[in-house]
Structure formats: C-alpha cells, structure tokens
Design a protein around this motif. Structure first.
Motif, PDB file in Angstrom:
ATOM      1  N   ILE A 192      -3.133  -7.940  11.790  1.00 33.49           N
ATOM      2  CA  ILE A 192      -4.402  -7.614  12.461  1.00 33.49           C
ATOM      3  C   ILE A 192      -4.131  -7.171  13.895  1.00 33.49           C
ATOM      4  CG2 ILE A 192      -6.541  -8.594  13.388  1.00 33.49           C
ATOM      5  CD1 ILE A 192      -6.684 -10.346  10.868  1.00 33.49           C
ATOM      6  N   ILE A 193      -3.287  -7.923  14.593  1.00 36.24           N
ATOM      7  CA  ILE A 193      -2.953  -7.576  15.980  1.00 36.24           C
ATOM      8  C   ILE A 193      -2.204  -6.242  16.037  1.00 36.24           C
ATOM      9  CG2 ILE A 193      -1.611  -8.263  18.003  1.00 36.24           C
ATOM     10  CD1 ILE A 193      -2.146 -11.186  17.220  1.00 36.24           C
ATOM     11  N   ALA A 194      -1.235  -6.062  15.129  1.00 37.43           N
ATOM     12  CA  ALA A 194      -0.457  -4.821  15.106  1.00 37.43           C
ATOM     13  C   ALA A 194      -1.358  -3.624  14.805  1.00 37.43           C
ATOM     14  CB  ALA A 194       0.656  -4.922  14.069  1.00 37.43           C
ATOM     15  N   TYR A 195      -2.290  -3.804  13.861  1.00 40.98           N
ATOM     16  CA  TYR A 195      -3.230  -2.731  13.515  1.00 40.98           C
ATOM     17  C   TYR A 195      -4.088  -2.364  14.725  1.00 40.98           C
ATOM     18  CZ  TYR A 195      -7.090  -0.243  11.293  1.00 40.98           C
ATOM     19  OH  TYR A 195      -8.038   0.699  10.974  1.00 40.98           O
ATOM     20  N   ALA A 254       4.595   9.394  12.071  1.00 38.00           N
ATOM     21  CA  ALA A 254       3.653   9.345  10.944  1.00 38.00           C
ATOM     22  C   ALA A 254       3.835   8.052  10.163  1.00 38.00           C
ATOM     23  CB  ALA A 254       3.871  10.544  10.018  1.00 38.00           C
ATOM     24  N   GLY A 255       2.719   7.396   9.870  1.00 40.24           N
ATOM     25  CA  GLY A 255       2.759   6.148   9.117  1.00 40.24           C
ATOM     26  C   GLY A 255       1.689   5.200   9.604  1.00 40.24           C
ATOM     27  N   SER A 256       1.611   4.035   8.988  1.00 42.22           N
ATOM     28  CA  SER A 256       0.587   3.067   9.377  1.00 42.22           C
ATOM     29  C   SER A 256       1.054   1.652   9.102  1.00 42.22           C
ATOM     30  CB  SER A 256      -0.719   3.315   8.615  1.00 42.22           C
ATOM     31  OG  SER A 256      -0.570   2.958   7.248  1.00 42.22           O
ATOM     32  N   ILE A 257       0.486   0.708   9.818  1.00 46.77           N
ATOM     33  CA  ILE A 257       0.812  -0.701   9.627  1.00 46.77           C
ATOM     34  C   ILE A 257       0.252  -1.201   8.299  1.00 46.77           C
ATOM     35  CG2 ILE A 257      -1.243  -1.684  10.727  1.00 46.77           C
ATOM     36  CD1 ILE A 257       2.391  -2.866  11.247  1.00 46.77           C
ATOM     37  N   LEU A 258      -0.843  -0.597   7.829  1.00 45.92           N
ATOM     38  CA  LEU A 258      -1.400  -0.988   6.530  1.00 45.92           C
ATOM     39  C   LEU A 258      -0.450  -0.597   5.404  1.00 45.92           C
ATOM     40  CD1 LEU A 258      -5.174   0.003   6.983  1.00 45.92           C
ATOM     41  CD2 LEU A 258      -4.125  -2.255   7.187  1.00 45.92           C
ATOM     42  N   THR A 314       2.735  -0.532   5.700  1.00 44.41           N
ATOM     43  CA  THR A 314       3.859  -1.458   5.765  1.00 44.41           C
ATOM     44  C   THR A 314       3.594  -2.733   4.977  1.00 44.41           C
ATOM     45  OG1 THR A 314       4.600  -0.622   7.916  1.00 44.41           O
ATOM     46  CG2 THR A 314       5.287  -2.854   7.321  1.00 44.41           C
ATOM     47  N   ILE A 315       2.381  -3.269   5.064  1.00 48.37           N
ATOM     48  CA  ILE A 315       2.076  -4.494   4.312  1.00 48.37           C
ATOM     49  C   ILE A 315       2.138  -4.215   2.810  1.00 48.37           C
ATOM     50  CG2 ILE A 315      -0.432  -4.127   4.374  1.00 48.37           C
ATOM     51  CD1 ILE A 315       1.396  -7.506   4.389  1.00 48.37           C
ATOM     52  N   ILE A 316       1.721  -3.008   2.401  1.00 49.71           N
ATOM     53  CA  ILE A 316       1.836  -2.631   0.993  1.00 49.71           C
ATOM     54  C   ILE A 316       3.304  -2.553   0.590  1.00 49.71           C
ATOM     55  CG2 ILE A 316       1.332  -0.859  -0.732  1.00 49.71           C
ATOM     56  CD1 ILE A 316      -1.124  -2.343   0.271  1.00 49.71           C
ATOM     57  N   GLY A 317       4.113  -1.945   1.455  1.00 48.20           N
ATOM     58  CA  GLY A 317       5.543  -1.841   1.179  1.00 48.20           C
ATOM     59  C   GLY A 317       6.208  -3.203   1.081  1.00 48.20           C
ATOM     60  N   ALA A 318       5.827  -4.115   1.985  1.00 48.75           N
ATOM     61  CA  ALA A 318       6.388  -5.474   1.955  1.00 48.75           C
ATOM     62  C   ALA A 318       5.995  -6.190   0.665  1.00 48.75           C
ATOM     63  CB  ALA A 318       5.906  -6.259   3.169  1.00 48.75           C
ATOM     64  N   LEU A 319       4.761  -5.976   0.222  1.00 44.83           N
ATOM     65  CA  LEU A 319       4.305  -6.590  -1.022  1.00 44.83           C
ATOM     66  C   LEU A 319       5.070  -6.031  -2.229  1.00 44.83           C
ATOM     67  CD1 LEU A 319       0.441  -6.755  -0.448  1.00 44.83           C
ATOM     68  CD2 LEU A 319       1.988  -8.702  -0.740  1.00 44.83           C
TER      69      LEU A 319
END
Length: 310
Positions: free
Chosen positions: A173-176, A261-265, A267-272
C-alpha cells in the motif's frame, strides 16, 4: 484493443490459469490452511520484491538484498538476545538496511559504478560481514518476554491471518502510494524511461538513485526481521538466492528490466506466481532440483514475453 487489454492483465490472467491448473492437480491446494501458508511464505519475497521494483524501475538492479536480509536478521537477533527493546532492535535493523542500500547507491550515483557490479560488491562484503558477526553460527533469540513478543512478528496471527501477510499488505500500500501519488514515484519512472532527459530536465538523478537503493535495503532488512522472528534465530546463510526470486517476481509482474515501465501491483502478482509455483511443486512432491529448473523456465517465459511485447 482486446490484445492490449490481454497484455495489460497478462500477469493476473496467468496467475488465475496457473492456480486453476494446480487446483486440479492437487486437491489440497485450495484449502484455507494452504492458501494462508502460501501467503505467509510469499510475504518474504514480496516485501523484498517491492523494494526491487523501485530499483528496476530506474533501470538498476540490486543483488545485495539476500545478504542485507541475513545481516540485518542477525543484528536484530543479537539485539533481542541482549535484552534490547524490541522497537529499538527493529528500528536499528531497518536503519542499517537503509544505510547499506545508501552505500550501494553512492557507488552507483557518485562512483559511476554499474549497478550490477556495485551491488555484487555489497552482496559479497555483507555476506562475509554476517559470517564474521555471527562467527558462522546461528544466533538464537532466547526465551524472555522481549523475545516472545518479537517472535510474533513473523510467527503470530491476527484474526486467523499470519501477521507477515498484514506487513506485506502494508508495504505494498505504501509502495503503491509512493509510486503513483508522489513526486519521487514520478521521478523514478522518468529516470528509468530516459536518464539523460531526466538530467536535462533538472531532476536530481543521484538523489533518486540513493532513495530507491535505500528503500530496497530497508525492505530487505524488514524481510530479515520477519524470517528471524519466525524461526526464533538468525542463520548466517539466510537469504542465499533471494535476490533472484525477487527479480523474478518483478519481471513476472510485467516490470521491464530496462526500467521506466511496470507497477507495484504487477510485482505482488509476480510474487504470488513464484509462491504458488513453489507450493505446487512441494504438494506434487517434485524434487527440489527440478523446482529450480521449473522456476528458471517460468522466468525465461516472462522475459521473452516482455521482449515480444516491445
């Protein structure tokens, strides 16, 4: 338009399809206990990957996060075993992690050293420093009230959900917010898009690089604190290879290794995806040797897909 939408949400689509396949292969996958286990295990890599996202968005890389995790985890364990206040022990470890990140940032921004080499140096030096600091032996937390409270950070639950999952959510949330709602976030994307243009437009490129590497170091330290808390001890060999999992999560989430280019959202998908892949291979009793091969293939597919989109 349909193709653009498909490319935009390819990480989410991939996660859903992958999860469905695993649920058919293993009935245990969709159980509540296993899902919570996946989220708890994913939280470590996700927190590191959140910091890595900032770095990669600028066109850099941070190979030192695994060593930062080990060193800061050892520091926190040492403080707790010595009876230091839990809050002070945690804050000291986070600050040390940020300072290590700043050290890498200084080599890159002021010394003009390539990020790969600079963070490789930090990784090697800090891994050695961890072994010296711990004498090559694990540091146990002890059994007093401070140690018991500290152990809840990584091993506790709140409303039936592991505390690391809450910490992971807070970090994202903070990173976003930083990446989408602040000047630093806009500058990070601008720097990754075109460093020369960023300099000409008056951006303090050195300051931005120092900031992102400090963030990466601090979040790696946070992951080290969580692991140490959960295991009630700090292992000097902790975090080996974690930098690769973090980079994989960022790339799988759609962030370009070229930066900008990219997003923190994503990244969470990638980690999952990484977390579910590890969990699925364990449920299917696949040898750890083959697990590394499978992970490498998934990363290769993600990188090739990223290049094809361009």
């Amino acid at each position: 338009m349909n193709k653009k939408m498909l490319m935009k949400f390819k990480s989410i689509i991939g996660l859903v399809i992958f999860s469905l396949i695993i649920s058919f292969l293993s009935p245990r996958f969709l159980t509540v206990s296993n899902i919570l286990n996946v989220l708890r295990q994913t939280s470590i890599n996700a927190i590191i990957a959140a910091g890595m996202t900032f770095v990669i968005l600028t066109g850099g890389i941070d190979l030192s996060v695994g060593s930062v995790l080990a060193f800061c985890g050892a520091v926190s364990a040492y403080f707790i075993s010595a009876g230091v206040n839990v809050f002070l022990a945690v804050m000291a470890s986070l600050i040390i992690g940020a300072l290590v990140g700043l050290f890498s940032g200084v080599m890159i921004s002021k010394g003009k050293v390539q990020p790969f080499i600079a963070t490789l140096v930090t990784m090697t030096v800090l891994r050695g420093a961890t072994l010296v600091f711990t004498n090559g032996m694990p540091i146990t937390l002890g059994s007093d009230k401070g140690a018991e409270f500290f152990s809840k950070i990584g091993g506790g639950y709140f409303l039936g959900i592991p505390i690391p999952v809450y910490l992971m959510t807070l970090v994202f949330i903070i990173a976003y917010y930083i990446l989408t709602q602040t000047r630093l976030g806009r500058y990070v994307y601008a720097l990754g898009g075109n460093e020369e243009a960023s300099k000409l437009s008056g951006l303090n490129v050195s300051k931005i690089k120092l900031s992102v590497y400090a963030i990466s170091g601090m979040l790696a330290a946070a992951a080290g604190i969580i692991i140490t808390s959960r295991l009630s001890s700090a292992n000097p060999n902790a975090g080996v290879g974690y930098e690769l999992d973090a980079i994989a999560a960022v790339v799988l989430g759609g962030t370009s290794l070229a930066g900008g280019a990219g997003s923190i959202l994503g990244t969470i998908i990638g980690a999952l995806i990484i977390g579910i892949l590890n969990n699925a291979l364990n449920l299917l009793n696949v040898s750890s040797y083959y697990q590394m091969i499978a992970k490498g293939i998934v990363i290769a597919i993600a990188v090739l897909s990223d290049r094809k989109d361009k």
